[in-house]
Design a protein around this motif. Structure first.
Motif, PDB file in Angstrom:
ATOM      1  N   UNK A  12     -18.915  -3.940  51.546  1.00 23.21           N
ATOM      2  CA  UNK A  12     -18.897  -4.467  50.189  1.00 23.21           C
ATOM      3  C   UNK A  12     -17.715  -5.355  49.870  1.00 23.21           C
ATOM      4  N   UNK A  13     -16.789  -5.542  50.828  1.00 24.87           N
ATOM      5  CA  UNK A  13     -15.621  -6.363  50.541  1.00 24.87           C
ATOM      6  C   UNK A  13     -15.959  -7.831  50.755  1.00 24.87           C
ATOM      7  N   UNK A  14     -15.546  -8.751  49.836  1.00 19.56           N
ATOM      8  CA  UNK A  14     -15.820 -10.169  50.053  1.00 19.56           C
ATOM      9  C   UNK A  14     -15.065 -10.686  51.263  1.00 19.56           C
ATOM     10  N   UNK A  15     -15.693 -11.543  52.008  1.00 22.01           N
ATOM     11  CA  UNK A  15     -15.081 -12.047  53.234  1.00 22.01           C
ATOM     12  C   UNK A  15     -14.159 -13.221  52.942  1.00 22.01           C
ATOM     13  N   UNK A  16     -13.188 -13.010  52.024  1.00 23.58           N
ATOM     14  CA  UNK A  16     -12.215 -14.057  51.730  1.00 23.58           C
ATOM     15  C   UNK A  16     -11.221 -14.186  52.880  1.00 23.58           C
ATOM     16  N   UNK A  17     -10.914 -13.072  53.496  1.00 24.89           N
ATOM     17  CA  UNK A  17     -10.069 -13.038  54.677  1.00 24.89           C
ATOM     18  C   UNK A  17     -10.782 -12.154  55.705  1.00 24.89           C
ATOM     19  N   UNK A  18     -10.303 -12.168  56.919  1.00 23.81           N
ATOM     20  CA  UNK A  18     -10.842 -11.250  57.923  1.00 23.81           C
ATOM     21  C   UNK A  18      -9.701 -10.746  58.771  1.00 23.81           C
ATOM     22  N   UNK A  19      -9.982  -9.698  59.552  1.00 22.72           N
ATOM     23  CA  UNK A  19      -8.990  -9.169  60.480  1.00 22.72           C
ATOM     24  C   UNK A  19      -8.964  -9.985  61.772  1.00 22.72           C
ATOM     25  N   UNK A  20      -9.907 -10.867  61.932  1.00 25.48           N
ATOM     26  CA  UNK A  20     -10.028 -11.602  63.186  1.00 25.48           C
ATOM     27  C   UNK A  20      -9.272 -12.915  63.169  1.00 25.48           C
ATOM     28  N   UNK A  21      -9.706 -13.877  63.984  1.00 23.63           N
ATOM     29  CA  UNK A  21      -9.005 -15.157  64.074  1.00 23.63           C
ATOM     30  C   UNK A  21      -8.906 -15.842  62.722  1.00 23.63           C
ATOM     31  N   UNK A  22      -7.816 -16.563  62.524  1.00 25.52           N
ATOM     32  CA  UNK A  22      -7.584 -17.247  61.260  1.00 25.52           C
ATOM     33  C   UNK A  22      -8.546 -18.416  61.129  1.00 25.52           C
ATOM     34  N   UNK A  23      -9.262 -18.452  60.025  1.00 25.32           N
ATOM     35  CA  UNK A  23     -10.207 -19.538  59.754  1.00 25.32           C
ATOM     36  C   UNK A  23      -9.467 -20.766  59.264  1.00 25.32           C
ATOM     37  N   UNK A  24     -10.078 -21.933  59.422  1.00 19.76           N
ATOM     38  CA  UNK A  24      -9.464 -23.171  58.964  1.00 19.76           C
ATOM     39  C   UNK A  24      -9.889 -23.552  57.546  1.00 19.76           C
ATOM     40  N   UNK A  25     -10.922 -22.950  57.003  1.00 21.98           N
ATOM     41  CA  UNK A  25     -11.440 -23.366  55.710  1.00 21.98           C
ATOM     42  C   UNK A  25     -10.724 -22.708  54.552  1.00 21.98           C
TER      43      UNK A  25
ATOM     44  N   UNK B  42     -17.499 -15.891  45.026  1.00 19.91           N
ATOM     45  CA  UNK B  42     -17.429 -14.851  46.075  1.00 19.91           C
ATOM     46  C   UNK B  42     -18.499 -13.791  45.868  1.00 19.91           C
ATOM     47  N   UNK B  43     -19.022 -13.300  46.969  1.00 12.96           N
ATOM     48  CA  UNK B  43     -20.021 -12.239  46.906  1.00 12.96           C
ATOM     49  C   UNK B  43     -19.352 -10.888  47.105  1.00 12.96           C
ATOM     50  N   UNK B  44     -20.065  -9.839  46.764  1.00 12.16           N
ATOM     51  CA  UNK B  44     -19.563  -8.495  46.994  1.00 12.16           C
ATOM     52  C   UNK B  44     -18.638  -8.005  45.897  1.00 12.16           C
ATOM     53  N   UNK B  45     -17.998  -6.881  46.163  1.00 14.53           N
ATOM     54  CA  UNK B  45     -17.129  -6.243  45.179  1.00 14.53           C
ATOM     55  C   UNK B  45     -15.863  -7.072  44.957  1.00 14.53           C
ATOM     56  N   UNK B  46     -15.502  -7.272  43.692  1.00 15.50           N
ATOM     57  CA  UNK B  46     -14.247  -7.920  43.346  1.00 15.50           C
ATOM     58  C   UNK B  46     -13.446  -6.976  42.458  1.00 15.50           C
ATOM     59  N   UNK B  47     -12.186  -6.791  42.793  1.00 17.27           N
ATOM     60  CA  UNK B  47     -11.317  -5.962  41.960  1.00 17.27           C
ATOM     61  C   UNK B  47     -11.012  -6.707  40.667  1.00 17.27           C
ATOM     62  N   UNK B  48     -11.203  -6.062  39.535  1.00 23.04           N
ATOM     63  CA  UNK B  48     -10.937  -6.632  38.216  1.00 23.04           C
ATOM     64  C   UNK B  48      -9.743  -5.890  37.621  1.00 23.04           C
ATOM     65  N   UNK B  49      -8.754  -6.622  37.096  1.00 22.31           N
ATOM     66  CA  UNK B  49      -7.527  -5.941  36.688  1.00 22.31           C
ATOM     67  C   UNK B  49      -7.623  -5.264  35.328  1.00 22.31           C
TER      68      UNK B  49
ATOM     69  N   UNK C  26      -6.602 -14.534  37.079  1.00 26.01           N
ATOM     70  CA  UNK C  26      -7.748 -15.224  37.656  1.00 26.01           C
ATOM     71  C   UNK C  26      -7.965 -14.721  39.076  1.00 26.01           C
ATOM     72  N   UNK C  27      -9.037 -15.153  39.678  1.00 22.91           N
ATOM     73  CA  UNK C  27      -9.370 -14.738  41.042  1.00 22.91           C
ATOM     74  C   UNK C  27      -8.240 -15.108  41.996  1.00 22.91           C
ATOM     75  N   UNK C  28      -7.796 -14.123  42.772  1.00 22.78           N
ATOM     76  CA  UNK C  28      -6.694 -14.309  43.699  1.00 22.78           C
ATOM     77  C   UNK C  28      -7.136 -13.770  45.062  1.00 22.78           C
ATOM     78  N   UNK C  29      -7.172 -14.639  46.058  1.00 21.87           N
ATOM     79  CA  UNK C  29      -7.656 -14.232  47.375  1.00 21.87           C
ATOM     80  C   UNK C  29      -6.778 -13.143  47.988  1.00 21.87           C
ATOM     81  N   UNK C  30      -5.468 -13.246  47.796  1.00 28.14           N
ATOM     82  CA  UNK C  30      -4.582 -12.212  48.328  1.00 28.14           C
ATOM     83  C   UNK C  30      -4.894 -10.851  47.710  1.00 28.14           C
ATOM     84  N   UNK C  31      -5.076 -10.826  46.391  1.00 29.43           N
ATOM     85  CA  UNK C  31      -5.397  -9.565  45.724  1.00 29.43           C
ATOM     86  C   UNK C  31      -6.672  -8.970  46.306  1.00 29.43           C
ATOM     87  N   UNK C  32      -7.717  -9.777  46.411  1.00 33.61           N
ATOM     88  CA  UNK C  32      -8.995  -9.265  46.908  1.00 33.61           C
ATOM     89  C   UNK C  32      -8.891  -8.821  48.364  1.00 33.61           C
TER      90      UNK C  32
END
Length: 584
Positions: free
Chosen positions: A5-18, A336-343, A385-391
């Protein structure tokens, strides 16, 4: 592994370029709307144009301003023409033909158009110059000089601009000036607002011929009208109608048909859009946004905004002002899809010492590892606002608390000034207060509380582990380490900032650390010298308190794209390492 359920803003794998594009410097012109849009895959920013008939066209020239290090005003619209400050030379160019108008050794910014001329701010090594640029390419003329200048506006032979002195920041003390402008230059220059204890910014000539500006003379930045030799409030409110002027092209208000206005209003972390009727009545425009960038523009009877929220990435939209609440999105990212943490907005303490934070819980119940984040600036605020680090971190089971410590904007002049001479003291105390509150209320896990910040927030994080508890580790990205030295190495614009904030015991000292630190820094950082960080890393290593040093080759002060992703993955690995050691 990814959590379900976590949005794929980041991953544990190789660093994406996008990465997602960013939108800034929104303005209206005859062709429609314009803004500066970053193009991450190309590593540059361009001017984008949206026509009323629909469709967005991206310009070809890379644009950006280096004036005052933070830039702003990298383009201006004059009729059907668009003029830009081109990167990397900092000169003014015609976007359509690629023709250069200036050939100065100094960078330009704060472009505006009026009376058939282009105006701009040119920064020398020692002071600023307000220049008039001939669109036909006949060069530029210096109109006035000052230690520091803001963007100017010209209408009907009347010029208005902002200036401030050496040794101060524009959010502490700045002035609005006007003068008549003609072939013989400026005449009858006069100060109409501002002074040592007042910040006056964003002057603009209104459709009624009056000069408008924002001033914090009451303790809040509010809108004023200057006419018949005196200034009168237009829409008094206990909220901030201006952003701290880091850049040269902010537009926190815009004129609407029929003598009406639209103004941004910030109260704590939340932004609203206030509509002011011709009779002075105020009403809120219903928006799906909690954050508005300081750029408003008028399109017919609608207001163009750059808005976002914890569940909506920043987007450009047209907001109806007729009470219908209609919002037309004209440029956006994929949501973003999936669960998003709302403050949850939490407040700790009371009175002048009350501190506000945005608390983001992770999925699940019970006490969680907590990351306390002081924002950069420090004269700024946490972005609601939406923060990729937070998510990213909430998706990995961490709670996050973004702290608006004393010195933050959005709470009035007195709160903004409360950090003067107390940097590394008051902000640290506020971060500790938030951490203890979340521990006491059972939302943070004892022994698993961390502090993380970037730039000035990185300094706060490092100072926060200079005394026992509650933080088990600090992460500092692009951190300022030595405020005294920073007064010499900071960009010219920001040196007074370093001076007013600092105190004799402001340095970060490795000998005081009671918990380890992860240091992340770009090797090409022009704001915070990497040498300070590598020296601190060596001293911490000697005490066994260096959690890690991640140097990012070719990276400046701001971590974006692959650099930001590498930093987030290193930070997550560091927290996991500390938690694993504690569990043994």
């Amino acid at each position: 592994m990814r959590l379900a359920g976590r949005p794929a803003l980041w991953s544990d794998g190789p660093v994406s370029q996008g990465t997602a594009a960013a939108y800034d410097s929104l303005a209206a012109g005859p062709a429609g709307l314009h803004w500066v849009e970053s193009v991450p895959d190309a590593g540059r920013s361009v001017v984008a144009t949206w026509s009323l008939s629909g469709g967005t066209v991206l310009g070809a020239l890379p644009v950006g301003s280096r004036v005052h290090a933070y830039g702003g005003g990298a383009y201006a619209v004059a009729g059907a023409d668009v003029w830009v400050v081109r990167e990397p030379d900092g000169q003014v160019w015609h976007a359509g033909s690629g023709r250069r108008l200036t050939a100065s050794p100094y960078p330009h910014g704060g472009l505006s158009s009026g009376d058939g001329l282009l105006l701009g701010v040119r920064e020398t090594a020692t002071h600023d110059q307000l220049v008039a640029v001939d669109p036909a390419g006949a060069g530029e003329t210096v109109l006035t000089e000052s230690p520091f200048l803001g963007a100017a506006c010209l209408d009907g032979g009347r010029l208005a601009w902002t200036r401030w002195a050496d040794g101060v920041m524009p959010w502490d003390a700045s002035e609005v000036w006007t003068a008549a402008y003609g072939r013989d230059g400026l005449r009858d220059a006069v100060r109409v607002a501002g002074g040592p204890d007042e910040s006056a910014v964003q002057p603009r000539w209104g459709p009624d011929g009056c000069l408008y500006f924002l001033s914090d003379r009451t303790g809040w930045w509010n809108l004023y009208r200057h006419r018949a030799g005196r200034a009168e409030p237009v829409a008094p409110m206990a909220a901030e109608n201006a952003a701290a002027p880091w850049e040269l092209d902010y537009a926190n208000y815009t004129f609407l048909p029929g003598g009406r206005f639209a103004i941004t209003a910030q109260s704590g972390p939340e932004h609203r859009l206030v509509l002011v009727e011709a009779d002075g009545a105020q009403r809120l425009a219903g928006l799906p946004y909690t954050h508005l960038k300081p750029y408003l523009a008028t399109v017919g009877d609608r207001v163009a905004v750059i808005g976002g929220s914890p569940v909506r990435a920043p987007e450009i939209a047209l907001v109806a002002t007729d009470g219908t609440g209609r919002v037309e999105v004209i440029r956006s990212h994929e949501r973003p899809a999936g669960h998003l943490a709302v403050p949850e907005v939490i407040r700790v303490g009371s009175g002048a010492d009350q501190v506000t934070a945005l608390y983001y819980p992770p999925p699940g119940a019970g006490p969680a590892p907590l990351i306390v984040r002081p924002h950069p600036g420090p004269t700024h605020h946490s972005a609601y606002r939406l923060d990729e680090d937070v998510q990213f971190f909430t998706g990995h089971g961490f709670a996050v608390a973004d702290v608006d410590y004393r010195g933050s904007t959005g709470y009035g002049r007195a709160f903004r000034k409360a950090l003067d001479g107390r940097w590394g003291i008051a902000d640290v105390a506020d971060c500790r207060a938030v951490a203890r509150h979340l521990l006491d209320t059972g939302r943070a896990r004892p022994g698993a509380v961390f502090v993380s910040g970037a730039s000035a927030g990185g300094y706060t994080a490092l100072r926060a582990v200079g005394e026992p508890g509650p933080f088990a580790m600090a992460t500092a990205r692009s951190a300022i380490v030595d405020p005294a030295g920073w007064r010499r190495t900071a960009p010219r614009f920001q040196r007074p900032h370093a001076a007013v904030l600092a105190h004799p015991d402001a340095a970060v000292r490795a000998s005081r650390f009671t918990a380890p630190a992860l240091l992340v820094h770009g090797t090409d950082d022009p704001v915070a010298p990497v040498a300070d960080v590598t020296a601190l890393a060596a001293a911490l290593a000697g005490r066994g308190l260096l959690q890690g040093l991640l140097e990012l080759p070719g990276t400046g002060h701001y971590l974006t794209g692959p650099a930001a992703r590498a930093a987030a993955l290193a930070e997550l690995a560091a927290y996991r390492s500390v938690l694993a050691r504690a569990a043994r």
